[in-house]
Motif scaffolding. Structure first.
Motif, PDB file in Angstrom:
ATOM      1  N   GLY A   1      29.582  78.164  53.205  1.00 46.59           N
ATOM      2  CA  GLY A   1      29.921  76.781  52.887  1.00 46.59           C
ATOM      3  C   GLY A   1      29.679  76.520  51.415  1.00 46.59           C
ATOM      4  N   ALA A   2      29.829  75.282  51.014  1.00 43.59           N
ATOM      5  CA  ALA A   2      29.659  74.922  49.605  1.00 43.59           C
ATOM      6  C   ALA A   2      28.671  73.778  49.452  1.00 43.59           C
ATOM      7  CB  ALA A   2      31.007  74.517  49.004  1.00 43.59           C
ATOM      8  N   ALA A   3      27.951  73.813  48.356  1.00 38.79           N
ATOM      9  CA  ALA A   3      27.096  72.690  47.960  1.00 38.79           C
ATOM     10  C   ALA A   3      27.720  72.086  46.707  1.00 38.79           C
ATOM     11  CB  ALA A   3      25.681  73.166  47.685  1.00 38.79           C
ATOM     12  N   ARG A   4      27.522  70.811  46.522  1.00 33.42           N
ATOM     13  CA  ARG A   4      28.171  70.079  45.424  1.00 33.42           C
ATOM     14  C   ARG A   4      27.154  69.401  44.518  1.00 33.42           C
ATOM     15  NH1 ARG A   4      32.983  72.097  45.892  1.00 33.42           N
ATOM     16  NH2 ARG A   4      33.992  71.854  47.878  1.00 33.42           N
ATOM     17  N   LEU A   5      27.618  68.943  43.406  1.00 32.59           N
ATOM     18  CA  LEU A   5      26.811  68.207  42.443  1.00 32.59           C
ATOM     19  C   LEU A   5      26.089  67.057  43.142  1.00 32.59           C
ATOM     20  CD1 LEU A   5      26.126  67.824  39.418  1.00 32.59           C
ATOM     21  CD2 LEU A   5      28.088  66.298  39.280  1.00 32.59           C
ATOM     22  N   GLY A   6      24.788  66.962  42.913  1.00 34.50           N
ATOM     23  CA  GLY A   6      23.980  65.905  43.502  1.00 34.50           C
ATOM     24  C   GLY A   6      23.348  66.253  44.829  1.00 34.50           C
ATOM     25  N   ASP A   7      23.841  67.309  45.506  1.00 38.08           N
ATOM     26  CA  ASP A   7      23.251  67.718  46.786  1.00 38.08           C
ATOM     27  C   ASP A   7      21.818  68.178  46.600  1.00 38.08           C
ATOM     28  OD1 ASP A   7      25.536  67.251  48.294  1.00 38.08           O
ATOM     29  OD2 ASP A   7      26.114  69.367  48.434  1.00 38.08           O
ATOM     30  N   LEU A   8      20.995  67.935  47.602  1.00 35.60           N
ATOM     31  CA  LEU A   8      19.675  68.541  47.688  1.00 35.60           C
ATOM     32  C   LEU A   8      19.842  69.799  48.527  1.00 35.60           C
ATOM     33  CD1 LEU A   8      16.642  68.438  47.085  1.00 35.60           C
ATOM     34  CD2 LEU A   8      16.374  67.198  49.256  1.00 35.60           C
TER      35      LEU A   8
ATOM     36  N   ARG B   1      17.677  70.053  43.541  1.00 31.15           N
ATOM     37  CA  ARG B   1      18.717  69.032  43.419  1.00 31.15           C
ATOM     38  C   ARG B   1      19.765  69.594  42.469  1.00 31.15           C
ATOM     39  NH1 ARG B   1      19.652  64.815  46.438  1.00 31.15           N
ATOM     40  NH2 ARG B   1      17.470  64.230  46.323  1.00 31.15           N
ATOM     41  N   ILE B   2      21.010  69.656  42.918  1.00 35.98           N
ATOM     42  CA  ILE B   2      22.073  70.290  42.146  1.00 35.98           C
ATOM     43  C   ILE B   2      22.521  69.406  40.985  1.00 35.98           C
ATOM     44  CG2 ILE B   2      24.404  71.254  42.234  1.00 35.98           C
ATOM     45  CD1 ILE B   2      22.153  72.843  43.722  1.00 35.98           C
ATOM     46  N   GLY B   3      22.392  69.969  39.790  1.00 33.84           N
ATOM     47  CA  GLY B   3      22.831  69.308  38.572  1.00 33.84           C
ATOM     48  C   GLY B   3      24.083  69.983  38.032  1.00 33.84           C
ATOM     49  N   PRO B   4      24.659  69.444  36.971  1.00 36.79           N
ATOM     50  CA  PRO B   4      25.889  70.021  36.417  1.00 36.79           C
ATOM     51  C   PRO B   4      25.726  71.473  35.975  1.00 36.79           C
ATOM     52  CG  PRO B   4      25.279  67.982  35.264  1.00 36.79           C
ATOM     53  CD  PRO B   4      24.215  68.256  36.260  1.00 36.79           C
ATOM     54  N   GLN B   5      24.534  71.848  35.538  1.00 33.06           N
ATOM     55  CA  GLN B   5      24.281  73.221  35.069  1.00 33.06           C
ATOM     56  C   GLN B   5      24.316  74.248  36.209  1.00 33.06           C
ATOM     57  OE1 GLN B   5      22.065  70.803  35.418  1.00 33.06           O
ATOM     58  NE2 GLN B   5      20.027  71.588  35.871  1.00 33.06           N
ATOM     59  N   HIS B   6      24.305  73.799  37.455  1.00 35.45           N
ATOM     60  CA  HIS B   6      24.323  74.697  38.610  1.00 35.45           C
ATOM     61  C   HIS B   6      25.724  74.934  39.169  1.00 35.45           C
ATOM     62  CE1 HIS B   6      20.207  72.743  38.937  1.00 35.45           C
ATOM     63  NE2 HIS B   6      19.967  73.997  38.627  1.00 35.45           N
ATOM     64  N   THR B   7      26.710  74.224  38.643  1.00 34.42           N
ATOM     65  CA  THR B   7      28.050  74.297  39.235  1.00 34.42           C
ATOM     66  C   THR B   7      28.949  75.301  38.521  1.00 34.42           C
ATOM     67  OG1 THR B   7      28.855  72.450  37.886  1.00 34.42           O
ATOM     68  CG2 THR B   7      27.930  71.900  40.038  1.00 34.42           C
ATOM     69  N   ASN B   8      30.035  75.649  39.207  1.00 38.65           N
ATOM     70  CA  ASN B   8      31.053  76.542  38.649  1.00 38.65           C
ATOM     71  C   ASN B   8      32.310  75.712  38.335  1.00 38.65           C
ATOM     72  OD1 ASN B   8      32.479  76.156  41.088  1.00 38.65           O
ATOM     73  ND2 ASN B   8      31.547  77.955  42.019  1.00 38.65           N
ATOM     74  N   PRO B   9      33.364  76.319  37.838  1.00 38.03           N
ATOM     75  CA  PRO B   9      34.580  75.558  37.524  1.00 38.03           C
ATOM     76  C   PRO B   9      35.239  74.873  38.724  1.00 38.03           C
ATOM     77  CG  PRO B   9      34.608  77.655  36.364  1.00 38.03           C
ATOM     78  CD  PRO B   9      33.451  77.701  37.331  1.00 38.03           C
TER      79      PRO B   9
ATOM     80  N   LEU C   1      22.530  79.954  44.450  1.00 33.97           N
ATOM     81  CA  LEU C   1      22.132  80.016  45.858  1.00 33.97           C
ATOM     82  C   LEU C   1      21.398  81.310  46.166  1.00 33.97           C
ATOM     83  CD1 LEU C   1      25.396  78.610  47.484  1.00 33.97           C
ATOM     84  CD2 LEU C   1      23.270  77.379  46.998  1.00 33.97           C
ATOM     85  N   MET C   2      21.871  82.423  45.626  1.00 35.73           N
ATOM     86  CA  MET C   2      21.210  83.702  45.857  1.00 35.73           C
ATOM     87  C   MET C   2      19.807  83.706  45.251  1.00 35.73           C
ATOM     88  SD  MET C   2      24.426  86.297  45.389  1.00 35.73           S
ATOM     89  CE  MET C   2      23.595  87.758  46.005  1.00 35.73           C
ATOM     90  N   THR C   3      19.654  83.091  44.104  1.00 33.82           N
ATOM     91  CA  THR C   3      18.328  82.977  43.498  1.00 33.82           C
ATOM     92  C   THR C   3      17.390  82.182  44.388  1.00 33.82           C
ATOM     93  OG1 THR C   3      19.201  83.155  41.244  1.00 33.82           O
ATOM     94  CG2 THR C   3      17.074  82.044  41.503  1.00 33.82           C
ATOM     95  N   LEU C   4      17.857  81.039  44.888  1.00 35.91           N
ATOM     96  CA  LEU C   4      16.996  80.189  45.721  1.00 35.91           C
ATOM     97  C   LEU C   4      16.585  80.887  47.006  1.00 35.91           C
ATOM     98  CD1 LEU C   4      18.583  76.661  45.325  1.00 35.91           C
ATOM     99  CD2 LEU C   4      16.507  77.568  44.281  1.00 35.91           C
ATOM    100  N   ILE C   5      17.511  81.563  47.672  1.00 30.85           N
ATOM    101  CA  ILE C   5      17.152  82.210  48.926  1.00 30.85           C
ATOM    102  C   ILE C   5      16.230  83.393  48.666  1.00 30.85           C
ATOM    103  CG2 ILE C   5      19.121  83.797  49.204  1.00 30.85           C
ATOM    104  CD1 ILE C   5      17.502  81.640  51.974  1.00 30.85           C
ATOM    105  N   ASP C   6      16.433  84.106  47.577  1.00 31.63           N
ATOM    106  CA  ASP C   6      15.552  85.214  47.212  1.00 31.63           C
ATOM    107  C   ASP C   6      14.117  84.712  47.024  1.00 31.63           C
ATOM    108  OD1 ASP C   6      14.908  87.933  46.424  1.00 31.63           O
ATOM    109  OD2 ASP C   6      14.940  87.244  44.351  1.00 31.63           O
ATOM    110  N   VAL C   7      13.966  83.606  46.331  1.00 33.69           N
ATOM    111  CA  VAL C   7      12.637  83.020  46.107  1.00 33.69           C
ATOM    112  C   VAL C   7      12.023  82.574  47.425  1.00 33.69           C
ATOM    113  CG1 VAL C   7      11.431  81.049  45.071  1.00 33.69           C
ATOM    114  CG2 VAL C   7      13.078  82.358  43.721  1.00 33.69           C
ATOM    115  N   ALA C   8      12.799  81.927  48.277  1.00 29.60           N
ATOM    116  CA  ALA C   8      12.279  81.461  49.570  1.00 29.60           C
ATOM    117  C   ALA C   8      11.860  82.635  50.447  1.00 29.60           C
ATOM    118  CB  ALA C   8      13.327  80.602  50.283  1.00 29.60           C
TER     119      ALA C   8
ATOM    120  N   ALA D   1      33.631  73.008  40.752  1.00 31.25           N
ATOM    121  CA  ALA D   1      32.760  71.846  41.010  1.00 31.25           C
ATOM    122  C   ALA D   1      31.856  72.042  42.226  1.00 31.25           C
ATOM    123  CB  ALA D   1      33.575  70.559  41.145  1.00 31.25           C
ATOM    124  N   SER D   2      31.612  73.294  42.592  1.00 34.44           N
ATOM    125  CA  SER D   2      30.635  73.590  43.638  1.00 34.44           C
ATOM    126  C   SER D   2      29.521  74.438  43.017  1.00 34.44           C
ATOM    127  CB  SER D   2      31.286  74.311  44.817  1.00 34.44           C
ATOM    128  OG  SER D   2      31.845  75.539  44.416  1.00 34.44           O
ATOM    129  N   VAL D   3      28.446  74.624  43.763  1.00 35.16           N
ATOM    130  CA  VAL D   3      27.312  75.378  43.233  1.00 35.16           C
ATOM    131  C   VAL D   3      27.692  76.842  43.056  1.00 35.16           C
ATOM    132  CG1 VAL D   3      24.955  76.138  43.720  1.00 35.16           C
ATOM    133  CG2 VAL D   3      25.650  73.824  44.261  1.00 35.16           C
TER     134      VAL D   3
END
Length: 141
Positions: free
Chosen positions: A94-101, A42-50, A59-66, A52-54
């Motif tokens: 594409g982009a993911a935003r704050l609050g996205d799963l 779940r995307i929190g403020p600590q995951h975003t860039n200036p 994202l690269m970390t998550l896909i690497d783990v998966a 306001a997207s992830v």
């Protein structure tokens, strides 16, 4: 307990790694079986860039783990340790935003004796965000 500390979907377990990098990214939830792996965040403020997207690094970390988790599950306990990323290729579409799963899904393309190949994708709210493929060094038996 808040929305970030509860499993977002049934059947997922919290990835706890004893204070390692992944503990700083999450909470991250995962499910893996012989068919592949899924990792959720779940995307929190600590995951975003200036913008306001992830941040792409999240994202690269998550896909690497998966991708690595899919290989590890397919190995069914063979070898000690985790697969080690040798090459990771990602396309951000594409982009993911704050609050996205964010949902990272991976499958095994090929297992050889010492290397494994996997591919996957990340979606957020049903939108494609990233595609990826990787080569991993497999743990020794």
């Amino acid at each position: 307990m808040n929305e970030f500390s509860q499993a977002p979907e049934a059947g997922f377990t919290l990835m706890e790694q004893g204070g390692t990098f992944m503990d700083h990214v999450g909470p991250v939830w995962s499910r893996a079986d012989a068919d592949g792996a899924v990792v959720l965040l779940r995307i929190g403020p600590q995951h975003t860039n200036p913008n306001a997207s992830v941040h792409g690094g999240v994202l690269m970390t998550l896909i690497d783990v998966a991708l690595g988790s899919a290989l590890q599950a397919a190995m069914q306990g063979q070898g000690a340790g985790h697969p080690v990323t040798m090459q990771l290729s990602c396309s951000m579409v594409g982009a993911a935003r704050l609050g996205d799963l964010v949902r990272a899904e991976a499958r095994v393309d090929r297992l050889a004796r010492s290397v494994g190949f996997s591919s996957g994708r990340i979606e957020a709210g049903g939108r494609l965000v990233m595609t990826a493929s990787a080569v991993f060094k497999l743990p020794s038996s």
